[in-house]
Write a protein that holds these residues in place. Structure first.
Motif, PDB file in Angstrom:
ATOM      1  N   LEU A 111       0.817  -1.205   0.000  1.00  0.00           N
ATOM      2  CA  LEU A 111       0.000   0.000   0.000  1.00  0.00           C
ATOM      3  C   LEU A 111       0.853   1.258   0.000  1.00  0.00           C
ATOM      4  O   LEU A 111       1.963   1.276   0.538  1.00  0.00           O
ATOM      5  CB  LEU A 111      -0.919   0.003   1.226  1.00  0.00           C
ATOM      6  CG  LEU A 111      -1.897  -1.174   1.331  1.00  0.00           C
ATOM      7  CD1 LEU A 111      -2.724  -1.056   2.604  1.00  0.00           C
ATOM      8  CD2 LEU A 111      -2.801  -1.230   0.101  1.00  0.00           C
ATOM      9  N   ALA A 112       0.315   2.312  -0.599  1.00  0.00           N
ATOM     10  CA  ALA A 112       0.994   3.607  -0.607  1.00  0.00           C
ATOM     11  C   ALA A 112       1.049   4.168   0.817  1.00  0.00           C
ATOM     12  O   ALA A 112       0.182   3.878   1.648  1.00  0.00           O
ATOM     13  CB  ALA A 112       0.261   4.566  -1.525  1.00  0.00           C
ATOM     14  N   ASP A 113       2.067   4.970   1.088  1.00  0.00           N
ATOM     15  CA  ASP A 113       2.220   5.552   2.422  1.00  0.00           C
ATOM     16  C   ASP A 113       1.061   6.494   2.760  1.00  0.00           C
ATOM     17  O   ASP A 113       0.566   6.520   3.893  1.00  0.00           O
ATOM     18  CB  ASP A 113       3.542   6.314   2.530  1.00  0.00           C
ATOM     19  CG  ASP A 113       4.746   5.390   2.481  1.00  0.00           C
ATOM     20  OD1 ASP A 113       4.597   4.205   2.852  1.00  0.00           O
ATOM     21  OD2 ASP A 113       5.830   5.848   2.063  1.00  0.00           O
ATOM     22  N   ASP A 114       0.626   7.261   1.773  1.00  0.00           N
ATOM     23  CA  ASP A 114      -0.429   8.242   2.006  1.00  0.00           C
ATOM     24  C   ASP A 114      -1.770   7.724   1.494  1.00  0.00           C
ATOM     25  O   ASP A 114      -1.853   7.220   0.365  1.00  0.00           O
ATOM     26  CB  ASP A 114      -0.099   9.557   1.301  1.00  0.00           C
ATOM     27  CG  ASP A 114       1.164  10.203   1.848  1.00  0.00           C
ATOM     28  OD1 ASP A 114       1.400  10.094   3.067  1.00  0.00           O
ATOM     29  OD2 ASP A 114       1.921  10.789   1.049  1.00  0.00           O
ATOM     30  N   PRO A 115      -2.830   7.854   2.275  1.00  0.00           N
ATOM     31  CA  PRO A 115      -4.152   7.444   1.811  1.00  0.00           C
ATOM     32  C   PRO A 115      -4.669   8.417   0.755  1.00  0.00           C
ATOM     33  O   PRO A 115      -4.196   9.559   0.654  1.00  0.00           O
ATOM     34  CB  PRO A 115      -5.008   7.509   3.076  1.00  0.00           C
ATOM     35  CG  PRO A 115      -4.354   8.563   3.904  1.00  0.00           C
ATOM     36  CD  PRO A 115      -2.872   8.422   3.643  1.00  0.00           C
ATOM     37  N   TYR A 116      -5.625   7.972  -0.031  1.00  0.00           N
ATOM     38  CA  TYR A 116      -6.278   8.853  -0.996  1.00  0.00           C
ATOM     39  C   TYR A 116      -7.339   9.656  -0.261  1.00  0.00           C
ATOM     40  O   TYR A 116      -8.081   9.134   0.569  1.00  0.00           O
ATOM     41  CB  TYR A 116      -6.925   8.040  -2.119  1.00  0.00           C
ATOM     42  CG  TYR A 116      -7.553   8.897  -3.186  1.00  0.00           C
ATOM     43  CD1 TYR A 116      -6.787   9.425  -4.211  1.00  0.00           C
ATOM     44  CD2 TYR A 116      -8.918   9.195  -3.161  1.00  0.00           C
ATOM     45  CE1 TYR A 116      -7.350  10.223  -5.191  1.00  0.00           C
ATOM     46  CE2 TYR A 116      -9.491   9.999  -4.127  1.00  0.00           C
ATOM     47  CZ  TYR A 116      -8.701  10.516  -5.150  1.00  0.00           C
ATOM     48  OH  TYR A 116      -9.269  11.311  -6.108  1.00  0.00           O
ATOM     49  N   ASP A 117      -7.434  10.951  -0.564  1.00  0.00           N
ATOM     50  CA  ASP A 117      -8.394  11.844   0.087  1.00  0.00           C
ATOM     51  C   ASP A 117      -9.351  12.393  -0.972  1.00  0.00           C
ATOM     52  O   ASP A 117      -8.924  13.005  -1.951  1.00  0.00           O
ATOM     53  CB  ASP A 117      -7.658  12.991   0.771  1.00  0.00           C
ATOM     54  CG  ASP A 117      -8.550  13.781   1.721  1.00  0.00           C
ATOM     55  OD1 ASP A 117      -9.750  13.918   1.431  1.00  0.00           O
ATOM     56  OD2 ASP A 117      -8.049  14.249   2.753  1.00  0.00           O
ATOM     57  N   LEU A 118     -10.654  12.185  -0.766  1.00  0.00           N
ATOM     58  CA  LEU A 118     -11.676  12.621  -1.712  1.00  0.00           C
ATOM     59  C   LEU A 118     -11.946  14.124  -1.656  1.00  0.00           C
ATOM     60  O   LEU A 118     -12.635  14.659  -2.537  1.00  0.00           O
ATOM     61  CB  LEU A 118     -12.986  11.885  -1.446  1.00  0.00           C
ATOM     62  CG  LEU A 118     -13.034  10.410  -1.842  1.00  0.00           C
ATOM     63  CD1 LEU A 118     -14.231   9.731  -1.181  1.00  0.00           C
ATOM     64  CD2 LEU A 118     -13.113  10.272  -3.357  1.00  0.00           C
TER      65      LEU A 118
END
Length: 236
Positions: free
Chosen positions: A73-80
């Motif tokens: 997984l990427a370090d940063d989450p996706y933000d809507l």
């Protein structure tokens, strides 16, 4: 809630659903869809909305924008927040309703993964399909909505063409030379269906996946079509 974007018969014709229904008549299929629509609307009226998920974990992307090693997984989450224009009351309501629809689908389908995507422009001004609500394993947040990426992605293909893509045996499909965007190697069946708004424009897609083959029967597709007819009224 506004009226459905299109009727059942119009949706079946436009999305090319009949090709996946076997011997069932269109009238019988429409009856199944309408029953599921009634159940969904009752659920939306009575169920408690889950906590809205503005951020979610996403896989690392590799060369060409494909998923990298499964489970990485990427370090940063996706933000809507950015792509929706802020965390306002209207967007909060949208995400809550879409999360309820996903919860209804999970309860009635028992499939392993499901996502609702809207066609929007991202921060770079590029057309994408953005995942607004889902359940299941972490997955990609945005799919480029262009002909190049559509060569490897059913999501993008359906988002451009408005034609459904149902694969009941991913291994067999790949064995025949079919292109497939793989993030989770356990997935053995996928149905990707378009969403149409009231003007008839493609508003997005839904994507359903399972770890078993041959799950997308006529009954299963009736449930999915009922969802597709209901989602556009809640899109921002």
């Amino acid at each position: 809630m506004s009226r459905d974007a299109v009727s059942v018969s119009d949706y079946v014709e436009r999305a090319g659903i009949q090709a996946y229904l076997g011997d069932i008549s269109q009238a019988a299929f429409a009856e199944k869809v309408q029953q599921r629509q009634t159940e969904l609307q009752a659920f939306l009226t009575t169920a408690t909305a889950p906590a809205v998920q503005w951020q979610y974990k996403v896989p690392e992307l590799g060369e060409g924008g494909a998923c990298s090693l499964f489970g990485q997984l990427a370090d940063d989450p996706y933000d809507l927040t950015a792509i929706l224009g802020g965390q306002n009351a209207a967007n909060q309501h949208t995400l809550a309703q879409l999360s309820l629809i996903a919860a209804f689908y999970r309860e009635h389908s028992a499939l392993d993964w499901f996502g609702i995507y809207q066609a929007r422009s991202n921060d770079a001004g590029e057309p994408v399909l953005v995942k607004l609500a889902y359940y299941g394993a972490p997955s990609r947040a945005e799919f480029p909505l262009n002909s190049e990426f559509a060569k490897i992605s059913n999501n993008s293909t359906v988002g451009l063409s408005g034609k459904a893509k149902v694969i009941n045996d991913v291994a067999a499909y790949l064995g025949k030379g079919g292109e497939y965007y793989t993030c989770d190697p356990k997935v053995q069946a996928e149905a990707c269906l378009p969403l149409f708004n009231q003007s008839g424009k493609i508003a997005g897609i839904v994507d359903a996946e399972d770890f078993n083959k041959n799950v997308f029967t006529a009954d299963a597709l009736a449930l999915l079509v009922a969802v597709c007819l209901s989602v556009p009224a809640y899109l921002p």
